[in-house]
Write an enzyme that holds these catalytic residues in place. Structure first.
Site, PDB file in Angstrom:
ATOM      1  N   ASP A   7     -86.325 -22.384 -18.734  1.00 56.93           N
ATOM      2  CA  ASP A   7     -87.046 -22.017 -19.950  1.00 56.93           C
ATOM      3  C   ASP A   7     -86.015 -21.541 -20.970  1.00 56.93           C
ATOM      4  OD1 ASP A   7     -86.357 -19.423 -19.178  1.00 56.93           O
ATOM      5  OD2 ASP A   7     -88.409 -18.675 -19.170  1.00 56.93           O
ATOM      6  N   CYS A  64     -84.473 -19.054 -15.336  1.00 57.45           N
ATOM      7  CA  CYS A  64     -85.194 -18.349 -16.395  1.00 57.45           C
ATOM      8  C   CYS A  64     -84.443 -17.040 -16.637  1.00 57.45           C
ATOM      9  CB  CYS A  64     -86.677 -18.138 -16.048  1.00 57.45           C
ATOM     10  SG  CYS A  64     -87.040 -17.016 -14.688  1.00 57.45           S
ATOM     11  N   THR A  66     -84.814 -13.935 -15.464  1.00 53.77           N
ATOM     12  CA  THR A  66     -84.485 -13.211 -14.230  1.00 53.77           C
ATOM     13  C   THR A  66     -84.449 -14.113 -13.006  1.00 53.77           C
ATOM     14  OG1 THR A  66     -86.802 -12.725 -13.734  1.00 53.77           O
ATOM     15  CG2 THR A  66     -85.590 -11.101 -15.071  1.00 53.77           C
ATOM     16  N   HIS A  97     -80.151 -21.308   6.860  1.00 52.00           N
ATOM     17  CA  HIS A  97     -81.274 -20.799   7.648  1.00 52.00           C
ATOM     18  C   HIS A  97     -82.629 -21.309   7.189  1.00 52.00           C
ATOM     19  CE1 HIS A  97     -78.858 -17.008   9.038  1.00 52.00           C
ATOM     20  NE2 HIS A  97     -78.152 -18.125   9.094  1.00 52.00           N
ATOM     21  N   HIS A 133     -84.215 -21.920  13.412  1.00 51.13           N
ATOM     22  CA  HIS A 133     -84.456 -22.062  11.981  1.00 51.13           C
ATOM     23  C   HIS A 133     -85.504 -23.137  11.707  1.00 51.13           C
ATOM     24  CE1 HIS A 133     -81.313 -19.246  11.334  1.00 51.13           C
ATOM     25  NE2 HIS A 133     -80.356 -20.054  11.717  1.00 51.13           N
TER      26      HIS A 133
END
Length: 142
Positions: A7, A64, A66, A97, A133
């Site tokens: 964004d 974005c 954060t 993992h 995993h």
């Protein structure tokens, strides 16, 4: 092929990531945004997630402000394992993992130098294929 999306809050960092990808010869498809004009991160998370789920792209990178909102949105799509990473150890661990297929970054919390190192780690770390995993990923998918 790597799917890219951001964004307005991740636009500047995405330019840095694209420069890195270009320098290493990676193929990618940029789903936007293409400016710093205000826009909605879910629109770009959806495009990247769909490209990865469909097999059009092998992995994705979302950015974005954060990394939180865009990663939450991407993880709404079945088959997506999007990891928000702010360090190289997390990027390595999520590939080994979790077989994460989308990396999320936050421009306002991760500088460009570190972001490029995280991208490099994410793209170059293989999944471990360890039975435990695989079992855990199957539980996530269920």
């Amino acid at each position: 092929m790597i799917a890219l999306g951001c964004d307005h809050g991740g636009f500047s960092l995405m330019k840095e990531v694209i420069a890195y990808l270009d320098s290493k010869g990676y193929e990618y498809k940029n789903f936007g945004t293409y400016s710093e004009e205000s826009c909605d991160y879910p629109d770009f998370a959806k495009k990247v997630a769909n490209a990865v789920v469909s097999g059009e792209c092998e992995k994705g990178i979302l950015i974005c402000g954060t990394g939180i909102g865009i990663s939450i949105t991407a993880n709404k799509f079945k088959g997506i394992r999007c990891a928000l990473c702010g360090d190289c150890f997390s990027a390595q661990a999520t590939r080994e993992h979790n077989d994460a297929n989308i990396l999320a970054l936050g421009e306002r919390v991760t500088g460009p130098g570190l972001a490029v190192k995280i991208v490099d780690t994410f793209l170059n770390t293989p999944f471990s294929n360890d039975e435990r995993h695989i079992r855990r990923i199957e539980k996530i998918e269920d």
